[in-house]
Write a protein that holds these residues in place. Structure first.
Motif, mmCIF file in Angstrom:
data_model
loop_
_atom_site.group_PDB
_atom_site.id
_atom_site.type_symbol
_atom_site.label_atom_id
_atom_site.label_comp_id
_atom_site.label_asym_id
_atom_site.label_seq_id
_atom_site.Cartn_x
_atom_site.Cartn_y
_atom_site.Cartn_z
ATOM 1 N N PRO A 172 0.773 -1.416 -0.183
ATOM 2 C CA PRO A 172 0.406 -0.148 -0.043
ATOM 3 C C PRO A 172 0.966 1.295 0.073
ATOM 4 O O PRO A 172 0.555 1.920 -0.738
ATOM 5 N N ARG A 173 1.986 1.032 0.748
ATOM 6 C CA ARG A 173 2.996 2.100 0.675
ATOM 7 C C ARG A 173 4.306 2.607 -0.804
ATOM 8 O O ARG A 173 4.612 3.301 -0.116
ATOM 9 N N ARG A 174 4.074 1.042 -1.004
ATOM 10 C CA ARG A 174 5.460 1.200 -1.821
ATOM 11 C C ARG A 174 6.547 1.165 -1.760
ATOM 12 O O ARG A 174 6.609 1.057 -0.041
ATOM 13 N N VAL A 175 7.113 0.789 -1.929
ATOM 14 C CA VAL A 175 8.507 0.658 -1.623
ATOM 15 C C VAL A 175 9.543 2.141 -1.394
ATOM 16 O O VAL A 175 8.797 2.563 -2.371
ATOM 17 N N ARG A 176 10.309 2.105 -1.057
ATOM 18 C CA ARG A 176 11.009 3.589 -0.568
ATOM 19 C C ARG A 176 12.075 3.362 -0.585
ATOM 20 O O ARG A 176 12.975 2.417 -0.322
ATOM 21 N N ALA A 177 12.840 4.687 -1.271
ATOM 22 C CA ALA A 177 14.139 4.401 -1.307
ATOM 23 C C ALA A 177 14.642 4.767 -0.025
ATOM 24 O O ALA A 177 14.016 5.465 1.115
ATOM 25 N N SER A 178 16.177 4.292 0.139
ATOM 26 C CA SER A 178 16.812 5.120 1.384
ATOM 27 C C SER A 178 17.483 6.016 0.807
ATOM 28 O O SER A 178 18.171 6.693 0.676
ATOM 29 N N GLY A 586 3.680 18.262 -11.283
ATOM 30 C CA GLY A 586 4.470 17.242 -12.066
ATOM 31 C C GLY A 586 5.005 15.631 -12.044
ATOM 32 O O GLY A 586 5.602 15.431 -12.010
ATOM 33 N N LEU A 587 3.670 15.434 -11.121
ATOM 34 C CA LEU A 587 3.750 14.361 -10.748
ATOM 35 C C LEU A 587 3.267 13.093 -11.853
ATOM 36 O O LEU A 587 2.778 13.256 -12.832
ATOM 37 N N HIS A 593 -2.199 13.618 -7.430
ATOM 38 C CA HIS A 593 -2.910 13.763 -5.969
ATOM 39 C C HIS A 593 -2.127 13.482 -4.909
ATOM 40 O O HIS A 593 -1.457 12.015 -4.727
ATOM 41 N N ALA A 594 -1.795 13.856 -3.788
ATOM 42 C CA ALA A 594 -0.778 14.620 -2.600
ATOM 43 C C ALA A 594 -1.244 13.076 -2.233
ATOM 44 O O ALA A 594 -2.470 13.403 -1.466
ATOM 45 N N HIS A 595 -0.295 11.911 -1.346
ATOM 46 C CA HIS A 595 -0.709 11.049 -0.490
ATOM 47 C C HIS A 595 -1.930 10.251 -0.428
ATOM 48 O O HIS A 595 -2.652 9.421 0.787
ATOM 49 N N LYS A 596 -1.745 9.784 -1.526
ATOM 50 C CA LYS A 596 -3.352 9.140 -2.605
ATOM 51 C C LYS A 596 -3.332 7.711 -1.914
ATOM 52 O O LYS A 596 -1.497 7.832 -1.677
ATOM 53 N N PHE A 597 -4.196 7.584 -1.430
ATOM 54 C CA PHE A 597 -4.383 5.894 -0.541
ATOM 55 C C PHE A 597 -3.414 5.379 0.616
ATOM 56 O O PHE A 597 -3.504 4.528 1.222
ATOM 57 N N TYR A 598 -3.237 6.655 1.301
ATOM 58 C CA TYR A 598 -3.124 6.996 2.908
ATOM 59 C C TYR A 598 -4.000 6.461 3.268
ATOM 60 O O TYR A 598 -5.579 6.695 3.586
ATOM 61 N N HIS A 599 -4.184 5.816 4.618
ATOM 62 C CA HIS A 599 -5.124 5.213 5.930
ATOM 63 C C HIS A 599 -5.862 7.054 6.051
ATOM 64 O O HIS A 599 -4.829 7.439 5.992
ATOM 65 N N HIS A 600 -6.718 6.680 6.123
ATOM 66 C CA HIS A 600 -8.135 7.527 6.554
ATOM 67 C C HIS A 600 -7.605 8.604 8.137
ATOM 68 O O HIS A 600 -7.246 9.971 7.638
ATOM 69 N N HIS A 601 -6.692 8.221 8.717
ATOM 70 C CA HIS A 601 -6.233 9.232 10.180
ATOM 71 C C HIS A 601 -5.307 9.133 9.536
ATOM 72 O O HIS A 601 -4.544 9.601 10.723
ATOM 73 N N ARG A 718 5.770 8.536 -7.914
ATOM 74 C CA ARG A 718 4.077 8.634 -7.348
ATOM 75 C C ARG A 718 3.999 9.213 -6.380
ATOM 76 O O ARG A 718 4.324 10.684 -6.277
ATOM 77 N N GLU A 719 2.145 9.390 -5.700
ATOM 78 C CA GLU A 719 1.813 10.264 -4.955
ATOM 79 C C GLU A 719 1.867 10.285 -3.478
ATOM 80 O O GLU A 719 0.594 10.401 -3.112
ATOM 81 N N ASP A 720 2.986 9.400 -2.604
ATOM 82 C CA ASP A 720 3.175 9.668 -1.534
ATOM 83 C C ASP A 720 3.943 10.332 -0.755
ATOM 84 O O ASP A 720 4.181 9.460 0.781
ATOM 85 N N PHE A 721 5.007 11.120 -1.437
ATOM 86 C CA PHE A 721 5.337 11.860 -0.389
ATOM 87 C C PHE A 721 6.610 11.148 -0.727
ATOM 88 O O PHE A 721 7.715 11.858 1.042
ATOM 89 N N SER A 722 7.162 10.141 -0.908
ATOM 90 C CA SER A 722 8.173 9.238 -0.268
ATOM 91 C C SER A 722 9.439 9.761 -1.346
ATOM 92 O O SER A 722 9.624 10.724 -1.876
ATOM 93 N N LEU A 723 10.937 9.628 -1.135
ATOM 94 C CA LEU A 723 11.755 9.844 -2.045
ATOM 95 C C LEU A 723 11.840 9.345 -2.630
ATOM 96 O O LEU A 723 11.572 8.337 -2.577
ATOM 97 N N GLY A 724 12.559 10.807 -3.289
ATOM 98 C CA GLY A 724 12.679 10.402 -5.018
ATOM 99 C C GLY A 724 14.204 9.921 -4.963
ATOM 100 O O GLY A 724 15.507 10.517 -4.299
ATOM 101 N N LEU A 725 14.895 9.075 -5.699
ATOM 102 C CA LEU A 725 16.239 8.729 -6.079
ATOM 103 C C LEU A 725 16.527 8.341 -7.249
ATOM 104 O O LEU A 725 15.582 7.254 -7.978
ATOM 105 N N ASN A 726 17.004 9.289 -7.846
ATOM 106 C CA ASN A 726 18.007 8.941 -9.173
ATOM 107 C C ASN A 726 16.686 9.422 -9.847
ATOM 108 O O ASN A 726 16.379 8.967 -11.512
#
Length: 735
Positions: A172-178, A586-587, A593-601, A718-726
């Motif tokens: 649900p939150r996808r893989v995250r870059a280090s 730019g996404l 949409h920012a934070h798409k699919f994040y949990h309700h709370h 992606r739309e989850d505010f995660s770190l962008g790598l490369n």
């Protein structure tokens, strides 16, 4: 002797239709279907089918799933139950309503039992396709490489590692870059070859020291200053009045070791320090002993100052040092975002002020408030003529924080400070609230006693159940009373819909207006605005449903502010997950949409899911704007954006006209996305979508990915505010 693995020769691309093999296990009711389809209702979050075939050969398969549902998105999953007591494996597959979704499945040993979960929520569903396709090892390797590469992720050479990375992309939150990888590979490329400027610019570093700051804290920060490559600075230690004389004696060791460090008498007022001791022509950097400066911090600051002589305030990104001294938790900040500042002090303590701007204020004279930095910034803000131009953000990590402040104490202090700020600028009717266990403020902007009329425009064509749900929720739940509903009937033909529309006409605040032309979302709403009587226009989709009763009061309070353009709401899918929390330009090369699919709370990245803030755009599924602004920018572009991206284009026109667009988390709706108009799944619809996407790209340069309210170092795929790598390394040094 071990168990021999099944070695069954199965040709490449052999297809298995799994629908006849489905046996309901739990959490659902099933109805007889037609054409082999399985129709049912999930009544729990644990719905599950077993698949009556336990002889799938060892190897790689592609699963293809097509489900129609009353939910826009479903979290489906396959469960592999291994023999010999091994732990089962859950393989997720997000599915969009009415579209085919695919993923690889690996039977590592062969003979595993396969289970299928069609949904993780209560919903109706019809399984149109559920196919397992045998594929070759080469196909699987290439498919995994393609998916990882498209997400700018590392592609492991070892097959088991590649499979693990591939599978993680479906979570649900996808893989995250280090972040460690980012620091090693991306950050070194972000600096100019050299900061070639003269060293005649002097910095006065002001270090407010409280009773909670230790001698070691002070030493760490001072050591980082001493290590700067840019050496034209002076450091002033400003002890709080409660600091003991014994501690002051210890502070003197720093003064004795370097003549550029000075300990200030704690009896002096802040104004006396700034006017009599610190040189008037120096830039003042607030530098409390809670972080160390990066080695390039002062060099970068002086370079940016030289390039932006008009700048009055400069701030930068920061991260955290963990107990092992490793960098973690980067705080990638947006450019100047005033409404986010009113929700929480996202700028922080480490701020550079231009000469003269602090002369009237003491840096720590804030009546003992924990949030002294918030006080200081808001005071200075009142002196600026053009904050948008005079406040500069440096998207680089210049500070490494090793000490944080108690969040609850800080937010309560911020609430008192912000309320005082509004009182002093003549906005005493603005209310400032803090939420329990939420490190954020809710600023309630007042609506005059005579509420302005809001015209809610709802385009529709049949889909009676959705329309009824939308209108009933508005009429029954909305606390704001001065509104009218304009149902824009776009060629409805079903008798039940026509009967319902006839009943709506009898209501005093509802009008039904016929729009007899092919579907064009922009044209329909432009037509509706011509008939609207309100001074505020509300664009509302017929597949929305009111979640918070005071949604309209909250949005109107912002829409009537003179500096605000479009106001957007927090939208949820039917299962509560986030559908819309602001639009980032730019996404995906367009907008997302920012934070798409994040949990309700969920609170989101740096609490941004619970903060009112400025965005470049918001969705028109629930959007308020003053009618005068709508007309001034020419309304929605019905020629180039008939269906898609019309809201993004409209918001960017409003932004270009000098207004700030805003999103609030305190106005909540459910959005059963695209159920009314369907999805772009025909060649004609895809061609239209591609034309509109290309127009958005060329008109607003969305591929540049330079949204000021979003960090260039966060992901653009992606739309989850995660770190962008490369993904992007040509980030501006200032903005």
């Amino acid at each position: 002797m071990g168990v021999k693995r099944p070695e069954i020769a199965v040709p490449h691309l052999t297809r298995y239709d799994l629908r006849p093999l489905l046996c309901p296990l739990q959490g659902m009711t099933i109805q007889p279907g037609t054409d082999g389809c399985i129709t049912g209702k999930s009544i729990s979050s644990q719905s599950m089918f077993s698949i009556a075939n336990k002889n799938f050969a060892r190897g790689w398969y592609m699963v293809e799933v097509l489900i129609e549902s009353d939910q826009s998105y479903l979290d489906t999953a396959f469960v592999l139950q291994h023999k010999e007591g091994r732990k089962s494996q859950r393989l997720r597959l997000p599915v969009r309503n009415g579209r085919v979704s695919k993923r690889l499945i690996w039977f590592a040993r062969g003979g595993e039992e396969l289970l299928f979960s069609p949904a993780q929520c209560e919903c109706d569903f019809t399984i149109r396709q559920l196919t397992l396709v045998r594929v070759s090892l080469l196909f699987a390797r290439n498919r995994m490489r393609s998916r990882l590469t498209s997400r700018q992720l590392r592609v492991p050479s070892r097959m088991t590692n590649r499979w693990a990375c591939y599978d993680a992309t479906f979570s649900p939150r996808r893989v995250r870059a280090s972040y460690g990888d980012w620091v090693k590979t991306i950050e070194p490329t972000l600096w100019p070859d050299s900061f070639k400027t003269s060293a005649d610019l002097c910095f006065s570093l002001l270090m407010p020291v409280s009773v909670t700051d230790t001698l070691n804290d002070i030493r760490n920060t001072i050591d980082s200053v001493l290590d700067q490559s840019y050496q034209n600075w002076k450091l002033f230690i400003l002890p709080a009045k409660k600091i003991s004389d014994n501690d002051l004696v210890k502070f003197r060791e720093f003064v004795d070791s370097n003549n550029k460090i000075r300990l200030i008498d704690k009896a002096l007022s802040g104004a006396e320090i700034l006017k009599k001791i610190i040189d008037a022509d120096t830039y003042r950097l607030m530098c409390p002993p809670r972080a160390v400066l990066s080695s390039k911090a002062l060099s970068c600051l002086q370079y940016v100052v030289r390039k932006n002589s008009h700048a009055k305030i400069i701030y930068a990104d920061e991260d955290l040092l963990n107990e092992a001294g490793r960098r973690c938790r980067p705080n990638f900040k947006p450019a100047w975002n005033p409404d986010l500042l009113f929700s929480r002090n996202y700028i922080g303590e480490f701020v550079l002020f231009a000469p003269g701007i602090l002369d009237e204020y003491g840096p720590i004279e804030s009546a003992g408030e924990v949030a002294w930095d918030y006080t200081l910034f808001l005071r200075v803000l009142r002196k600026l003529e053009n904050p948008q131009r005079e406040i500069i953000h440096i998207p680089r990590i210049l500070f490494h924080r090793y000490k944080t402040i108690d969040g609850e104490q800080y937010i309560q202090s911020s609430r008192r400070i912000l309320k005082k700020y509004f009182d002093e600028i003549g906005c005493s009717d603005v209310e400032v609230e803090s939420k329990k266990n939420r490190e954020t403020l809710h600023v309630r902007w007042p609506v005059q006693q005579e509420e302005p009329l809001v015209s809610l425009l709802i385009p529709t064509r049949d889909m009676l159940s959705m329309l009824r749900q939308c209108i009933d929720s508005i009429l029954e739940k909305t606390t704001y009373r001065n509104y009218e509903i304009l149902v824009l009937d776009n060629q409805s033909v079903e008798s039940e819909t026509l009967e319902y529309l006839a009943k709506l006409k009898t209501l005093p605040n509802v009008r039904v207006i016929k729009y007899d032309a092919p579907f064009n979302y922009s044209a329909i709403n432009n037509f509706g605005v011509q008939h609207a009587r309100g001074e505020i226009i509300g664009l509302v989709n017929n597949d929305t449903e009111v979640a918070s009763p005071d949604w309209l009061m909250e949005m109107v309070g912002h829409a009537i502010r003179s500096e605000i353009g479009c106001v957007g709401a927090k939208l949820h899918y039917g299962d509560g997950r986030i559908q819309h929390a602001g639009v980032v330009i730019g996404l995906g090369g367009l907008a997302g949409h920012a934070h798409k699919f994040y949990h309700h709370h969920a609170v989101g990245y740096r609490n941004r899911l619970i903060c009112t803030q400025n965005f470049s755009a918001v969705t028109a599924a629930c959007l308020l704007v003053r009618k005068s602004i709508f007309e001034a920018v020419g309304g929605l572009d019905e020629k180039h954006f008939a269906v898609a991206f019309n809201d993004v284009d409209f918001c960017l026109k409003v932004k270009a006209a000098g207004y700030r667009n805003l999103w609030t988390p305190w106005a909540e709706m459910y959005h059963h996305e695209s159920i009314s108009r369907g999805i772009d799944n025909t060649p004609e619809k895809r061609a239209r979508f591609d034309r509109e996407a290309m127009c958005l790209k060329t008109r607003w340069s969305t591929c540049a990915g330079m949204d000021p309210y979003y960090s260039p170092f966060l992901t653009h795929t992606r739309e989850d505010f995660s770190l962008g790598l490369n993904e992007r390394t040509k980030a501006p040094l200032w903005r």
